[in-house]
Design an enzyme around this catalytic site. Sequence first.
Site, PDB file in Angstrom:
ATOM      1  N   GLY A  84      41.328  82.284 -47.147  1.00  0.00           N
ATOM      2  CA  GLY A  84      40.875  81.335 -47.252  1.00  0.00           C
ATOM      3  C   GLY A  84      41.859  81.248 -48.629  1.00  0.00           C
ATOM      4  N   TYR A  89      46.712  81.739 -56.351  1.00  0.00           N
ATOM      5  CA  TYR A  89      47.803  81.791 -57.361  1.00  0.00           C
ATOM      6  C   TYR A  89      46.578  82.783 -58.974  1.00  0.00           C
ATOM      7  CZ  TYR A  89      44.347  80.252 -61.230  1.00  0.00           C
ATOM      8  OH  TYR A  89      43.187  80.180 -61.873  1.00  0.00           O
ATOM      9  N   TYR A 112      40.050  74.942 -55.190  1.00  0.00           N
ATOM     10  CA  TYR A 112      39.028  74.832 -56.229  1.00  0.00           C
ATOM     11  C   TYR A 112      38.846  73.452 -55.282  1.00  0.00           C
ATOM     12  CZ  TYR A 112      40.893  77.234 -60.016  1.00  0.00           C
ATOM     13  OH  TYR A 112      41.327  78.322 -60.803  1.00  0.00           O
ATOM     14  N   SER A 157      32.925  76.638 -45.473  1.00  0.00           N
ATOM     15  CA  SER A 157      33.201  77.358 -44.130  1.00  0.00           C
ATOM     16  C   SER A 157      31.984  77.826 -43.856  1.00  0.00           C
ATOM     17  CB  SER A 157      34.628  79.087 -45.439  1.00  0.00           C
ATOM     18  OG  SER A 157      33.305  79.248 -46.132  1.00  0.00           O
ATOM     19  N   HIS A 197      34.139  82.577 -50.768  1.00  0.00           N
ATOM     20  CA  HIS A 197      34.081  81.366 -52.094  1.00  0.00           C
ATOM     21  C   HIS A 197      34.084  80.252 -52.183  1.00  0.00           C
ATOM     22  CE1 HIS A 197      34.107  85.283 -55.079  1.00  0.00           C
ATOM     23  NE2 HIS A 197      34.416  85.820 -54.060  1.00  0.00           N
ATOM     24  N   ASP A 198      34.573  79.497 -50.900  1.00  0.00           N
ATOM     25  CA  ASP A 198      35.022  78.328 -50.890  1.00  0.00           C
ATOM     26  C   ASP A 198      33.540  78.119 -51.518  1.00  0.00           C
ATOM     27  OD1 ASP A 198      34.527  75.476 -49.859  1.00  0.00           O
ATOM     28  OD2 ASP A 198      35.929  75.854 -49.147  1.00  0.00           O
TER      29      ASP A 198
END
Length: 537
Positions: free
Chosen positions: A183, A190, A477, A120, A114-115
């Site tokens: 990650g 959060y 993000y 990644s 999800h980077d």
Amino acid sequence: MAKLRPIVLPLLLTILLYISNGEAAASGAANETFLQCLSKHSDPSHPIATAIYTPRNASYSSVLQSYIRNLRFNKSTTPKPLLILTALHESHVQAAIICAQKHGLQMKIRSGGHDYEGISYVSDVPFFLLDMFNFRSVQVDLESETAWVEAGATLGEVYYRIAEKSKNHGFPAGVCPTVGVGGHFSGAGYGNMMRKYGLSVDNVIDAKLIDVRGRLLDRQSMGEDLFWAITGGGGASFGVVLAYKINLVRVPEIVTVFRVQRTLEQNATDIVHQWEQVADKLDDGLFIRITLDVVNSTLQTGEKTVRATFRALFLGKSGQLLSIMNVNLPKLGLLQADCAEMSWVESVMYWTDFPSGTPTSALLSRVPQSLNYLKRKSDYVQKPIPREGLEGIWKKMMELQVPTLIFNPYGGKMADIPATAKPFPHRAGNLWKIQYSTNWNEDGREAANRNIDLTRQLYDYMTPFVSKNPREAFLNYRDLDLGINHNGKASYYEGLVYGIKYFKGNFGRLVKIKTKVDPGNFFRNEQSIPTYLYTRK
């Protein structure tokens, strides 16, 4: 995902790998040495050949694409890894680290893919991919109220395994169930319980990591500095995290959620303005996110308007929630009919927009509900935006039409924890975090450039309303607009540009730790923590 057929070692020995400084291997013998090195340094009872995929293997593309979450980096022109090592055992990770250094290969580390910038699993220099998706165990211990969670597990798997054993426990992390733990946790993590319980890393108490020397370390053996660094500073800069130990948090058996939408014609500006004044001061168990997007107006055909979607999680029942809302955010006009009571794990499903009635076992799926081309950016707001400022933002959004803004409120526990407690520094003083979110489905460079440019335009417009000196940003993000490290002689100064935005005053401590534990800068990427001195050969 169906079980993939592994490639056999004799076929592996034919692939052309790249070695020192990206130069091609001079002969098959050099390539064979690299693969023999992998075999030598892994546990014989867990053959590493069964975990390696090359472009010559029919399963290579499906293994690579299975965890690409941004279609911008799933194109024929996207640089591909020379091989993929889908580690099955800790010795495979140790072998990868040791042999990559010996043969001068860059190693990329992927958990969930999800980077946002794909770093990644993408590089402009020859590289191979260490994919951690097989490390996915979640071991929950209710007696101690803890769990060991491996880096390749998804958040959905974590939530399901906790709920499987308890109706009164949960964990504060993200609302997207397919995000990988590795990650997410190492970048801070959060979610919608952060006002009550802080970040994911505020609830991490131990970790297992393999360092640049191939040693398997836990919190005690790695020391508090390194443990601090990998709980918010990005684990991929310091080693390969195999697992985190987390403290579970208590949740009531019944929680309440709501999702209410208002357009500008329905008084959205007044409601958002009131939300600004109170969102960080509400009961710690209440989290109200606002998503702002541009839609067609219901009043005039062809006209555009801004829609505000208020989505909430309250750790309690609807009666108490309504009392809080009537006092603090009356302009929203929340009604009992807007509220839904459910278990905490069901609220996870609700926030993920699963259809009503979907079994919670859907959280175990590793297939995203949708895949898009995307761009993300972030900001922090430290003073309420004046009403006229909001109106200017709406006008700009309607002009651009594409980017969506997401406001995530702080306060509560987030304001109580010191900025130096973890590498993540964005604590007291921040009212809310902004995510700029742009998705598109059209392929091609022109579409990508257009949508990315629109996102940047809105980001630039927001400059007067957000943090300054530095303009802060959230590591999870990921945003390469903030700076790129070429990991050469100017590595420290390039890293300083984005590092101060992500980590503020904590950046110096991260660099000091990095220099100590990885002086040769082996663990590196386009936005990794640099060393003070350039020592990599």
